[in-house]
Design an enzyme around this catalytic site. Structure first.
Site, PDB file in Angstrom:
ATOM      1  CB  SER A 128      87.026 -52.206 -27.565  1.00  0.00           C
ATOM      2  OG  SER A 128      86.697 -52.133 -28.947  1.00  0.00           O
ATOM      3  CE1 TYR A 153      87.026 -47.516 -28.725  1.00  0.00           C
ATOM      4  CE2 TYR A 153      86.506 -46.409 -26.666  1.00  0.00           C
ATOM      5  CZ  TYR A 153      86.404 -47.520 -27.499  1.00  0.00           C
ATOM      6  OH  TYR A 153      85.673 -48.611 -27.109  1.00  0.00           O
ATOM      7  CE  LYS A 157      87.460 -48.930 -24.062  1.00  0.00           C
ATOM      8  NZ  LYS A 157      86.821 -48.897 -22.723  1.00  0.00           N
TER       9      LYS A 157
HETATM   10  C1  WQD Z   1      79.990 -50.413 -37.753  1.00  0.00           C
HETATM   11  C2  WQD Z   1      80.001 -50.491 -39.273  1.00  0.00           C
HETATM   12  C3  WQD Z   1      80.762 -48.512 -40.366  1.00  0.00           C
HETATM   13  C4  WQD Z   1      77.479 -45.901 -39.192  1.00  0.00           C
HETATM   14  C5  WQD Z   1      83.120 -48.711 -32.906  1.00  0.00           C
HETATM   15  C6  WQD Z   1      84.328 -48.764 -31.998  1.00  0.00           C
HETATM   16  C7  WQD Z   1      84.156 -49.906 -31.029  1.00  0.00           C
HETATM   17  C8  WQD Z   1      82.893 -49.681 -30.272  1.00  0.00           C
HETATM   18  C9  WQD Z   1      81.725 -49.730 -31.275  1.00  0.00           C
HETATM   19  C10 WQD Z   1      82.753 -48.302 -28.307  1.00  0.00           C
HETATM   20  C11 WQD Z   1      81.243 -49.855 -39.867  1.00  0.00           C
HETATM   21  C12 WQD Z   1      79.301 -48.799 -40.682  1.00  0.00           C
HETATM   22  C13 WQD Z   1      78.309 -47.006 -39.323  1.00  0.00           C
HETATM   23  C14 WQD Z   1      76.785 -45.412 -40.332  1.00  0.00           C
HETATM   24  C15 WQD Z   1      77.766 -47.138 -41.662  1.00  0.00           C
HETATM   25  N1  WQD Z   1      82.907 -48.429 -29.608  1.00  0.00           N
HETATM   26  N2  WQD Z   1      78.442 -47.613 -40.534  1.00  0.00           N
HETATM   27  N3  WQD Z   1      76.947 -46.064 -41.524  1.00  0.00           N
HETATM   28  O1  WQD Z   1      83.231 -48.591 -35.890  1.00  0.00           O
HETATM   29  O2  WQD Z   1      82.697 -51.098 -35.830  1.00  0.00           O
HETATM   30  O3  WQD Z   1      83.089 -49.864 -33.687  1.00  0.00           O
HETATM   31  O4  WQD Z   1      81.925 -48.637 -32.172  1.00  0.00           O
HETATM   32  O5  WQD Z   1      82.688 -49.163 -27.481  1.00  0.00           O
HETATM   33  O6  WQD Z   1      85.246 -49.924 -30.148  1.00  0.00           O
HETATM   34  O7  WQD Z   1      85.468 -49.010 -32.767  1.00  0.00           O
HETATM   35  O8  WQD Z   1      81.017 -49.457 -34.979  1.00  0.00           O
HETATM   36  O9  WQD Z   1      78.651 -48.923 -35.446  1.00  0.00           O
HETATM   37  O10 WQD Z   1      80.407 -47.119 -35.828  1.00  0.00           O
HETATM   38  O11 WQD Z   1      80.274 -49.069 -37.390  1.00  0.00           O
HETATM   39  O12 WQD Z   1      77.914 -47.691 -42.764  1.00  0.00           O
HETATM   40  O13 WQD Z   1      76.019 -44.392 -40.272  1.00  0.00           O
HETATM   41  O14 WQD Z   1      78.890 -49.764 -39.756  1.00  0.00           O
HETATM   42  O15 WQD Z   1      81.449 -48.078 -41.538  1.00  0.00           O
HETATM   43  O16 WQD Z   1      81.626 -50.626 -41.009  1.00  0.00           O
HETATM   44  P1  WQD Z   1      82.579 -49.755 -35.222  1.00  0.00           P
HETATM   45  P2  WQD Z   1      80.037 -48.567 -35.874  1.00  0.00           P
END
Ligand code: WQD
Length: 345
Positions: A128, A153, A157
């Protein structure tokens, strides 16, 4: 010539199921092992409906060596492994670190131990962009510095990548390709498989589509005071089918012994940084459906901005993420509608 067997661990999960479809389409015999802790066996029906082939399936846990030994003794044509099986919720990992280290690391070590014993040529590891932490410079390349993990997590990785390097450099008779994903999103265009989060979605897209369809009241945008053009975080959202296709190319490279080094690492992204607000707007324009949303406080641990430089994967693997974000958002919406039609959500 008959293609070998490929073991897909976590194959009834989101990326695993989409990769299984592409492997079957490419003519491989796929064996899935999954403990169904975060997925549903009905996913096999979707895979079969798309490809006409039902993959072999073992319900089991890769942390149990006896289960894995039995699997390799039964399916003697396995020459490649794609390892998706892992716990993957960033927030949960902070609450339950031992579960994450035990599950994610023991799974990998068991697989690596079996590979030498059962003549498996290569393993593709699902890593990741989280290993880069908050990059000093975007876009990130495979040479960008690895930053201290901000969650157990993310640490699993990083440690997994080090375990693979050490085992292979100890003289193990196999190779590995490590794929560092950015943000996988969307669903298969058939809407027969897609992302099926348990409970309240942590990731942006499932929460967004559940809001658009009315399951959730409104989407909280976590922070609009970041040092970015519109104040919201920036990510590299990559279509899950494009991502799956990269796995087929990678495992083919391993089983056909085309790797240039014993361990090869690739960033899998589009190369485009897109903000949370831009993503919401793209969804609304692509589907004509409004997403009620409000700005909320920042979410602890969020990276401000990260997106890929995918040139190495483009040039060495001959792969490119070319599905538009608009089409990807349409696929996510079509999947959410299909879930409602099936009465699943
Ligand atoms: C993306 C953006 C949130 C939800 C993580 C892991 C990565 C992979 C994917 C597993 C961020 C914003 C989110 C919401 C929001 N995991 N957001 N409202 O955190 O980039 O990545 O998930 O394989 O390894 O780190 O993904 O989709 O959670 O968030 O504003 O209800 O969307 O703040 O900026 P992230 P995400």
């Amino acid at each position: 010539m008959k293609k070998p067997g490929i073991l897909v661990t976590g194959g009834t999960g989101y990326i695993g199921s989409h990769t299984t479809v592409e492997l079957i389409n490419a003519g491989y015999h796929v064996v899935i092992i999954d403990n169904l802790s975060n997925s549903n066996v009905a996913v096999l029906d979707g895979i079969e409906a798309i490809t006409g082939v039902r993959p072999d399936f073992v319900e089991g846990d890769c942390t149990d060596m006896a289960t894995l030994e039995g699997l390799f003794e039964k399916y003697t044509d396995i020459k490649g492994i794609i390892n998706f099986a892992a716990s993957k919720a960033v927030g949960e990992s902070v609450q339950k670190p031992i579960l994450y280290y035990r599950n994610n690391l023991n799974t990998l070590m068991n697989l690596l131990e079996c590979m030498g014993r059962f003549g498996v040529d290569g393993i593709v590891f699902s890593s990741s962009c989280t290993v880069y932490g908050e990059p000093d410079v975007n876009p990130v390349t495979e040479q960008s510095p690895i930053k201290p993990a901000t969650s157990p997590y993310g640490n699993t990785k990083q440690i997994s990548e080090e375990i693979i390097e050490d085992v292979i450099h100890s003289g193990a008779p196999f190779k590995s390709i490590i794929l560092r994903y950015f943000n996988p999103v969307g669903a298969h265009p058939s809407a027969l498989i897609g992302e099926l989060p348990n409970g309240v979605p942590q990731n942006l897209i499932p929460y967004l589509t559940q809001t658009a369809i009315g399951i959730r009241k409104e989407l909280s945008v976590f922070g609009n005071d970041y040092p970015t053009p519109d104040g919201t975080c920036i990510r590299d959202f990559i279509n899950v089918v494009d991502l799956a296709k990269a796995h087929v190319i990678a495992v083919e490279r391993l089983v056909e012994n085309k790797c240039l080094e014993p361990v090869e690492i690739f960033n899998l992204g589009t190369g485009n940084g897109v903000s949370v607000l831009e993503l919401i707007n793209t969804f609304e324009e692509a589907t004509g459906v409004k997403v009620p949303h409000r700005f909320a406080p920042r979410r602890e641990g969020d990276i401000i901005q990260v997106w890929a430089d995918p040139r190495k994967a483009n040039e060495v693997l001959g792969w490119k993420a070319d599905t538009s974000l608009a089409d990807t958002m349409s696929s996510a919406w079509k999947w959410q509608l299909a879930l409602r039609e099936k009465g699943i959500m």
